[in-house]
Design an enzyme around this catalytic site. Structure first.
Site, PDB file in Angstrom:
ATOM      1  CG  HIS A   3       3.102   2.512  11.680  1.00  0.00           C
ATOM      2  ND1 HIS A   3       3.815   3.566  12.213  1.00  0.00           N
ATOM      3  CD2 HIS A   3       2.632   1.802  12.741  1.00  0.00           C
ATOM      4  CE1 HIS A   3       3.789   3.487  13.534  1.00  0.00           C
ATOM      5  NE2 HIS A   3       3.069   2.438  13.877  1.00  0.00           N
TER       6      HIS A   3
ATOM      7  CD  GLU B 299      -0.037   3.030  15.713  1.00  0.00           C
ATOM      8  OE1 GLU B 299       0.810   2.913  16.593  1.00  0.00           O
ATOM      9  OE2 GLU B 299      -0.210   2.199  14.815  1.00  0.00           O
TER      10      GLU B 299
END
Length: 224
Positions: free
Chosen positions: A84, A150
């Protein structure tokens, strides 16, 4: 269609108790709903498909504060988020670290949700960077891994989404990885309608929108 709710470190125990009561009343037919709660509250969501927000780099060593694949497997956790953007930035997670986490997940039969990110540079620079990273981890990434795109600039919804740019990157990742592609970064109940029109999108990784049950319910309704 995947919908992965990443709660990050947002909810308190009291808020989790209220959240789970409301979540039970939402129908999720024909949707692969996966909850990634804060670690202290993971057992509150045991009836749902679970994802961990992290996994230890080490699988056997005794490390205070770590969570191993073995522990996650004992809680029936099926997925783990690796790479992430926030963890890359805050904890300086290198490709070597991410590969070791992937291997630990593989060894414990936990499916990997691997996040690719970029900072909105030129489309060709982004493609080159993503392709280079993918081929550096390809040998340890199983066929059932999920690829999440992302972009760092979109996290939290502070910037307006560039749909053309995002769609092109998703198509590119789909082509080079041949895996399910999900999108995360500023997804809400309004822009998800445009995102759903993307040809190669297989779901979403949401955070802020997943914390508000009313918004989450609207998103689920549009996905089902």
């Amino acid at each position: 269609m995947y919908l992965i709710c990443n709660h990050k470190n947002k909810l308190t125990y009291k808020e989790v108790k209220e959240y789970t009561k409301k979540l039970k009343n939402i129908k999720v037919d024909n949707l692969n709903l996966i909850i990634a709660p804060s670690l202290p509250y993971i057992y509150n969501f045991i009836e749902y498909e679970l994802a961990s927000q992290d996994i230890s780099v080490y699988d056997c060593d005794t490390i205070t504060g770590d969570i191993t694949g073995r522990q996650l497997r004992s809680l029936s956790v099926k997925y783990v988020i690796i790479g992430h953007p926030e963890r890359r930035k805050k904890y300086y997670e290198t490709i070597d670290i991410l590969k070791r986490k992937i291997i630990n997940a593989n060894n414990n039969n936990i499916k990997v949700i691997y996040c690719f990110t970029d900072n909105g540079s030129s489309i060709e620079e982004t493609k080159n960077s993503l392709e280079s990273e993918y081929f550096s981890i390809k040998d340890v990434l199983k066929n059932d891994a999920i690829i999440a795109y992302e972009p760092f600039f979109a996290i939290g919804g502070s910037n307006k989404l560039d749909y053309e740019y995002t769609n092109e990157i998703i198509n590119f990742l789909s082509k080079i990885t041949n895996k399910n592609i999900i999108y995360g970064g500023g997804v809400d109940e309004i822009n998800i309608e445009k995102l759903l029109k993307f040809e190669n999108i297989d779901g979403f990784l949401i955070s802020n929108s997943s914390l508000d049950i009313t918004v989450l319910q609207k998103i689920i309704k549009k996905l089902t």
